[in-house]
Design an enzyme around this catalytic site. Structure first.
Site, short mmCIF file in Angstrom:
data_model
loop_
_atom_site.label_atom_id
_atom_site.label_comp_id
_atom_site.label_asym_id
_atom_site.label_seq_id
_atom_site.Cartn_x
_atom_site.Cartn_y
_atom_site.Cartn_z
N LYS A 43 37.49 53.42 -31.11
CA LYS A 43 36.56 52.27 -31.12
C LYS A 43 36.32 51.78 -32.54
O LYS A 43 36.40 50.59 -32.81
CB LYS A 43 35.24 52.69 -30.48
CG LYS A 43 34.11 51.72 -30.71
CD LYS A 43 32.81 52.22 -30.10
CE LYS A 43 31.97 53.09 -31.00
NZ LYS A 43 31.21 52.39 -32.05
N ASN A 44 36.01 52.72 -33.44
CA ASN A 44 35.60 52.32 -34.78
C ASN A 44 36.76 51.81 -35.63
O ASN A 44 36.54 51.28 -36.72
CB ASN A 44 34.89 53.46 -35.50
CG ASN A 44 33.46 53.62 -35.00
OD1 ASN A 44 32.99 52.80 -34.21
ND2 ASN A 44 32.78 54.68 -35.43
N CYS A 138 14.75 45.65 -34.36
CA CYS A 138 13.48 45.62 -35.07
C CYS A 138 13.68 45.98 -36.54
O CYS A 138 12.77 45.82 -37.36
CB CYS A 138 12.48 46.56 -34.41
SG CYS A 138 12.90 48.28 -34.59
N ARG A 143 17.61 46.75 -42.76
CA ARG A 143 18.80 47.54 -42.51
C ARG A 143 19.80 47.31 -43.63
O ARG A 143 20.16 46.18 -43.91
CB ARG A 143 19.39 47.06 -41.21
CG ARG A 143 20.31 48.02 -40.64
CD ARG A 143 20.51 47.63 -39.21
NE ARG A 143 21.40 48.56 -38.64
CZ ARG A 143 21.29 48.95 -37.40
NH1 ARG A 143 20.35 48.47 -36.65
NH2 ARG A 143 22.13 49.82 -36.92
N PRO A 144 20.27 48.35 -44.29
CA PRO A 144 21.02 48.08 -45.51
C PRO A 144 22.42 47.51 -45.27
O PRO A 144 23.21 48.08 -44.52
CB PRO A 144 21.11 49.45 -46.20
CG PRO A 144 20.80 50.44 -45.15
CD PRO A 144 20.07 49.77 -44.05
N VAL A 145 22.65 46.36 -45.88
CA VAL A 145 24.00 45.81 -45.96
C VAL A 145 24.28 45.45 -47.41
O VAL A 145 25.18 44.71 -47.71
CB VAL A 145 24.19 44.56 -45.05
CG1 VAL A 145 24.22 44.93 -43.59
CG2 VAL A 145 23.11 43.52 -45.32
N ASP A 146 23.44 46.01 -48.30
CA ASP A 146 23.53 45.66 -49.72
C ASP A 146 24.92 45.90 -50.31
O ASP A 146 25.41 45.13 -51.12
CB ASP A 146 22.46 46.43 -50.52
CG ASP A 146 22.52 47.93 -50.26
OD1 ASP A 146 22.72 48.31 -49.09
OD2 ASP A 146 22.37 48.72 -51.21
N ASP A 330 28.91 61.39 -36.62
CA ASP A 330 29.07 60.98 -35.22
C ASP A 330 29.36 62.15 -34.28
O ASP A 330 29.49 61.95 -33.07
CB ASP A 330 30.18 59.92 -35.09
CG ASP A 330 29.73 58.57 -35.64
OD1 ASP A 330 28.54 58.40 -35.95
OD2 ASP A 330 30.59 57.66 -35.77
N ARG A 422 29.10 52.24 -24.51
CA ARG A 422 29.51 51.54 -25.72
C ARG A 422 30.69 52.26 -26.36
O ARG A 422 31.49 51.63 -27.06
CB ARG A 422 28.35 51.48 -26.72
CG ARG A 422 27.19 50.62 -26.24
CD ARG A 422 26.16 50.48 -27.30
NE ARG A 422 26.80 50.18 -28.57
CZ ARG A 422 26.39 50.62 -29.75
NH1 ARG A 422 25.33 51.37 -29.84
NH2 ARG A 422 27.04 50.30 -30.84
#
Ligand code: UD1
Length: 446
Positions: A43-44, A138, A143-146, A330, A422
């Site tokens: 999946k990933n 929420c 949420r870090p995407v820096d 994971d 998922r």
């Protein structure tokens, strides 16, 4: 709070609206697992390869895609929204951009899954701009995407955060290669940068790159499309930008997390499970720990892997998650389920995501003795678990509860199994084929 919800592949996904969303799994514990199970495509990896199709002038044909997964369906919906034609048949998927119809990945499509942020780099590199909702329900905004943004800025992109969206534009003459040094390893940021760099002018050097096998697989897919990449799978990747990429064919690597989950399941339940299509090289960290716990997986002919176990209590062994080649975060929840009935105590330390222990209280409901403190959990093994109604809270947590249910006395009902769907293709069928007593029960969670 934001950190607690920052589980990359587990997102804060809201329950899907379609029928069956609130189905549950009923498991009667105590059966051994025997037989063969084929590991699906990763999946990933597939989620990223699908985004790479945005970079190609021609069609990208992917094989071994786990098309039955909800996350793959979510990514398909997002790419279709952008104008990518996606045709899937069985495990084959062909993606082609005829005409981009939108530069925007809207909130409603992105919030379902963090992997959707991987359209950012390709859209920017090939079409000059992208507008992508910040992922996460929420946790939005925090949420870090820096690291993703830092990387794209280094290639010359102008990146703004406004109204919950990332808006990125490339300079008029396109992105320009640069040296990017990541302060900490991020799989997604490495992949976004890698894809963007394929079409940037000149050389990009990615230092401090994540080394996960999915990155090497993405690089192989991009190379088949004409990209020039060296060092993927190591911490320094060099990309020589090319003016365009073409269509190609690529087979998605096997899912190492699914394979690891089956290995742990077999070690817990006992029996003899043959894993087909597992890449054992990717699983060295798990194999070592399983051996220390008392179950040694053995390679068999044709690349198969055999896990044979008595089903007796394993030994307690400490685990600590780490970026690849360390023990994968994971698989932490699944290994904790194994440790719950180990002979002895074990310390589980989570270094990738803080508070990724939402499965712990649910395991405790099944009789486990687990105390969580910060980013560590002490698991004191108990002789046996008891079936109970439990709640799946994210993808890997939910499968950990299924594994616990396989060895628990009595019946376990795992609610909210949409999380499971998922990331685990045909899990009920696969479990039943191995002899587990599992059924899907329709209905609402009261
Ligand atoms: C991917 C996997 C996920 C896996 C994770 C770590 C997918 C779809 N998901 O997630 O299953 O658990 O790798 O192996 O492939 N971080 C930042 N800033 C950023 C990006 C990340 O601080 O810009 C932090 C994260 O909060 C986390 C750490 O870096 O603490 C690692 O995250 P990352 O490797 O980026 O995970 P994902 O790519 O999101």
């Amino acid at each position: 709070m934001a950190q607690a919800l920052a589980h990359a592949d587990d997102a804060t996904a809201a329950p899907p609206q379609q029928g069956g969303a609130l189905d549950r799994l009923r498991i009667v514990g105590g059966q051994r697992l025997n037989g063969a199970v084929r590991v699906s495509g990763a999946k990933n990896a597939a989620l990223k390869h699908m985004c790479a199709a945005l970079l190609a002038d021609g069609a990208l044909r992917l094989t071994n895609v786990p098309t039955g997964l909800r996350d793959i369906a979510s990514q398909t919906a997002l790419l279709a929204h952008l104008g990518v034609r996606v045709d899937a048949q069985g495990a084959d998927m062909t993606l082609r951009v005829n005409r981009l119809t939108s530069h925007t990945a809207p909130y409603d499509l992105v919030r379902k899954m963090r992997g959707s942020i991987l359209v950012l780099g390709p859209l920017l590199a090939r079409f000059g701009r992208a507008r992508v909702s910040l992922p996460g329900g929420c946790a939005i905004g925090t949420r870090p995407v820096d690291l993703h943004l830092q990387a794209l800025r280094a290639l010359g992109a102008n990146v703004l955060l406004e109204n919950g969206y990332i808006t990125a534009t490339a300079p008029q003459k396109g992105l320009v290669g640069a040296k990017v040094v990541f302060p900490s390893a991020s799989v997604g940021a490495t992949e976004n940068l890698l894809m963007a760099a394929t079409l940037a002018k000149g050389e990009t050097v990615i230092a401090g790159a994540a080394r996960e096998p999915e990155i090497a697989d993405l690089a192989a897919c991009l190379a088949a499309m004409g990209a020039v990449i060296e060092g993927a799978g190591t911490s320094t990747i060099r990309v020589q930008g090319v003016p365009s990429l073409h269509g190609a064919m690529h087979r998605v690597m096997p899912d190492r997390i699914e394979a690891g989950t089956w290995m742990i399941a077999a070690a817990m339940a006992g029996g003899r499970v043959v894993l087909k299509d597992a890449d054992t090289q990717h699983l060295a960290a798990l194999t070592g720990l399983l051996a220390a716990a008392g179950v040694t997986p053995t390679p068999a002919t044709g690349g198969d892997l055999v896990v044979e176990a008595t089903g007796d209590r394993p030994q307690g062994v400490d685990i600590m998650t780490a970026p690849y080649p360390g023990f994968p975060t994971d698989l932490q929840a699944q290994f904790m389920a194994l440790l719950a009935r180990a002979d002895g105590a074990a310390l589980v330390t989570e270094t990738i995501f803080e508070n990724r222990f939402m499965h712990a209280p649910e395991l405790v409901r099944m009789g486990a003795d687990i105390r969580v403190q910060g980013n560590a959990a002490i698991v004191r093994g108990v002789p046996g678990l008891r079936g109970a109604p439990v709640m799946a809270t994210d993808l890997r947590a939910s499968v950990a509860l299924v594994l616990a249910g396989l060895v628990a006395r009595g019946t376990t009902e795992v609610h909210r199994i949409y999380h499971l769907e998922r990331g685990y293709e045909n899990i009920v069928e696969k479990l039943r084929a191995l002899g587990a007593e599992v059924e899907r029960v329709p209905g609402q969670f009261a």
